[in-house]
Design a protein around this motif. Structure first.
Motif, PDB file in Angstrom:
ATOM      1  N   HIS A 241      73.704 -38.618   5.119  1.00  0.00           N
ATOM      2  CA  HIS A 241      74.536 -39.818   5.197  1.00  0.00           C
ATOM      3  C   HIS A 241      74.016 -40.815   6.235  1.00  0.00           C
ATOM      4  O   HIS A 241      74.032 -42.029   5.996  1.00  0.00           O
ATOM      5  CB  HIS A 241      75.981 -39.439   5.540  1.00  0.00           C
ATOM      6  CG  HIS A 241      76.677 -38.666   4.466  1.00  0.00           C
ATOM      7  ND1 HIS A 241      77.181 -39.246   3.323  1.00  0.00           N
ATOM      8  CD2 HIS A 241      76.948 -37.341   4.366  1.00  0.00           C
ATOM      9  CE1 HIS A 241      77.733 -38.330   2.559  1.00  0.00           C
ATOM     10  NE2 HIS A 241      77.609 -37.161   3.162  1.00  0.00           N
ATOM     11  N   LEU A 242      73.558 -40.333   7.370  1.00  0.00           N
ATOM     12  CA  LEU A 242      73.234 -41.216   8.489  1.00  0.00           C
ATOM     13  C   LEU A 242      71.806 -41.753   8.456  1.00  0.00           C
ATOM     14  O   LEU A 242      71.572 -42.913   8.804  1.00  0.00           O
ATOM     15  CB  LEU A 242      73.480 -40.485   9.818  1.00  0.00           C
ATOM     16  CG  LEU A 242      74.916 -40.004  10.069  1.00  0.00           C
ATOM     17  CD1 LEU A 242      75.005 -39.296  11.409  1.00  0.00           C
ATOM     18  CD2 LEU A 242      75.900 -41.170  10.003  1.00  0.00           C
ATOM     19  N   HIS A 243      70.847 -40.918   8.066  1.00  0.00           N
ATOM     20  CA  HIS A 243      69.444 -41.331   8.139  1.00  0.00           C
ATOM     21  C   HIS A 243      69.051 -42.132   6.907  1.00  0.00           C
ATOM     22  O   HIS A 243      69.534 -41.875   5.798  1.00  0.00           O
ATOM     23  CB  HIS A 243      68.535 -40.114   8.295  1.00  0.00           C
ATOM     24  CG  HIS A 243      68.710 -39.421   9.607  1.00  0.00           C
ATOM     25  ND1 HIS A 243      68.390 -38.108   9.826  1.00  0.00           N
ATOM     26  CD2 HIS A 243      69.191 -39.879  10.796  1.00  0.00           C
ATOM     27  CE1 HIS A 243      68.649 -37.773  11.069  1.00  0.00           C
ATOM     28  NE2 HIS A 243      69.143 -38.827  11.679  1.00  0.00           N
ATOM     29  N   ARG A 244      68.146 -43.101   7.128  1.00  0.00           N
ATOM     30  CA  ARG A 244      67.775 -44.014   6.040  1.00  0.00           C
ATOM     31  C   ARG A 244      66.259 -44.116   5.913  1.00  0.00           C
ATOM     32  O   ARG A 244      65.557 -44.290   6.903  1.00  0.00           O
ATOM     33  CB  ARG A 244      68.385 -45.400   6.278  1.00  0.00           C
ATOM     34  CG  ARG A 244      69.899 -45.361   6.211  1.00  0.00           C
ATOM     35  CD  ARG A 244      70.556 -46.706   6.386  1.00  0.00           C
ATOM     36  NE  ARG A 244      72.005 -46.562   6.222  1.00  0.00           N
ATOM     37  CZ  ARG A 244      72.630 -46.649   5.054  1.00  0.00           C
ATOM     38  NH1 ARG A 244      71.929 -46.909   3.951  1.00  0.00           N
ATOM     39  NH2 ARG A 244      73.934 -46.484   4.972  1.00  0.00           N
ATOM     40  N   PHE A 245      65.800 -43.973   4.667  1.00  0.00           N
ATOM     41  CA  PHE A 245      64.380 -44.062   4.353  1.00  0.00           C
ATOM     42  C   PHE A 245      64.226 -44.736   2.997  1.00  0.00           C
ATOM     43  O   PHE A 245      65.186 -45.273   2.441  1.00  0.00           O
ATOM     44  CB  PHE A 245      63.756 -42.655   4.333  1.00  0.00           C
ATOM     45  CG  PHE A 245      63.792 -41.952   5.663  1.00  0.00           C
ATOM     46  CD1 PHE A 245      62.769 -42.121   6.579  1.00  0.00           C
ATOM     47  CD2 PHE A 245      64.867 -41.120   6.004  1.00  0.00           C
ATOM     48  CE1 PHE A 245      62.806 -41.485   7.809  1.00  0.00           C
ATOM     49  CE2 PHE A 245      64.905 -40.480   7.230  1.00  0.00           C
ATOM     50  CZ  PHE A 245      63.869 -40.663   8.129  1.00  0.00           C
TER      51      PHE A 245
END
Length: 267
Positions: A241-245
């Motif tokens: 949910h928190l990390h973005r790639f």
């Protein structure tokens, strides 16, 4: 094989057993020793290849050593496995000609049964999610043996970056944008295959198992530095949910050819 049974009735399923009473001779406990034929299940060692929308047969056959001529009442069970060989979902269970398929395989899966002791699974209208390992399990009374078939969909892995910029997708958003492209998140094996065929991409992207990776064929400063060897750079599992790639998507059944562009100084 030593088995304990509380029943007073002799156990027999076509194999050969010795029944031994307990020391008191009152029949309260019975110890059964198995001395019968060995059940052997065989599947191909090489992967079975298919594509999106096609029909595919996953071969599986069984026999006995030494051979048994009598007709057996066999139960056959097919399961889809995760990469670590733990069960992901039930596919089909059959006894004789009666079978039941489960989940997304309902209406698409049945047994081939082209010959004696054929436990092969037929899957019609193959979907992208069908890619993976399958366990063929044959059960005859106390005997339970299995082997694994690897189904691989032929297709293409492509990196996806949203129009509004790099590294904007959490895992669930990455799943959605791949589906919008008629694809799914790629597996590590699919990304590795694409890398071996020429995919070179600095931006890290989500894979189906929740890990983040980037395939590098030509080490360079923007991609972790010149000192690193070519390969798949792994960021490991990330917070979904928190990390973005970005994302690496996989699709199958595409027409035409795919070319990976050389861009040593860029992405």
């Amino acid at each position: 094989l030593r088995l304990a049974s509380g029943s007073h009735h002799p156990f027999y399923n076509g194999f050969y057993y010795n029944h031994i009473m307990n020391d008191k001779g009152n029949g309260q406990e019975k110890v059964v020793y198995f001395n019968g034929a060995k059940l052997v299940v065989e599947t191909p060692k090489d992967p079975v290849y298919s594509s999106n929308g096609a029909n595919v047969t996953l071969p599986c056959h069984y026999h006995y050593e030494p051979d048994l001529e009598a007709k057996r009442k066999i139960r056959i069970k097919w399961s889809k496995l995760r990469d670590d060989y733990t069960k992901e979902q039930d596919v089909l269970v059959a006894i004789g000609k009666t079978y039941m398929a489960f989940g997304d395989f309902r209406g698409r899966a049945h047994l081939h049964q082209a010959g004696r002791r054929d436990a092969s699974l037929v899957v019609s209208d193959v979907r992208l999610q069908d890619n993976g390992k399958y366990r063929c399990e044959v059960i005859d009374g106390l005997e339970d043996e299995s082997d694994v078939v690897d189904l691989r969909l032929q297709g293409i892995v492509f990196p996806y970056q949203p129009p509004h910029g790099q590294y904007r997708l959490n895992f669930h958003e990455a799943e959605r944008v791949c589906q919008e492209q008629g694809a799914i998140l790629a597996t590590f094996n699919q990304l590795f295959q694409a890398w071996s065929e020429g995919l070179d991409w600095c931006n890290a992207g989500w894979l189906a198992d929740g890990t983040v990776q980037s395939p590098i064929r030509l080490p360079r400063k923007p991609c972790g530095g010149l000192h690193l060897a070519p390969g798949i750079r792994s960021y490991g599992p990330r917070h979904r949910h928190l990390h973005r790639f970005d994302a690496f998507c996989f699709s199958s059944g595409l027409r035409g050819e795919v070319f990976y562009l050389d861009h040593p100084d860029g992405m």
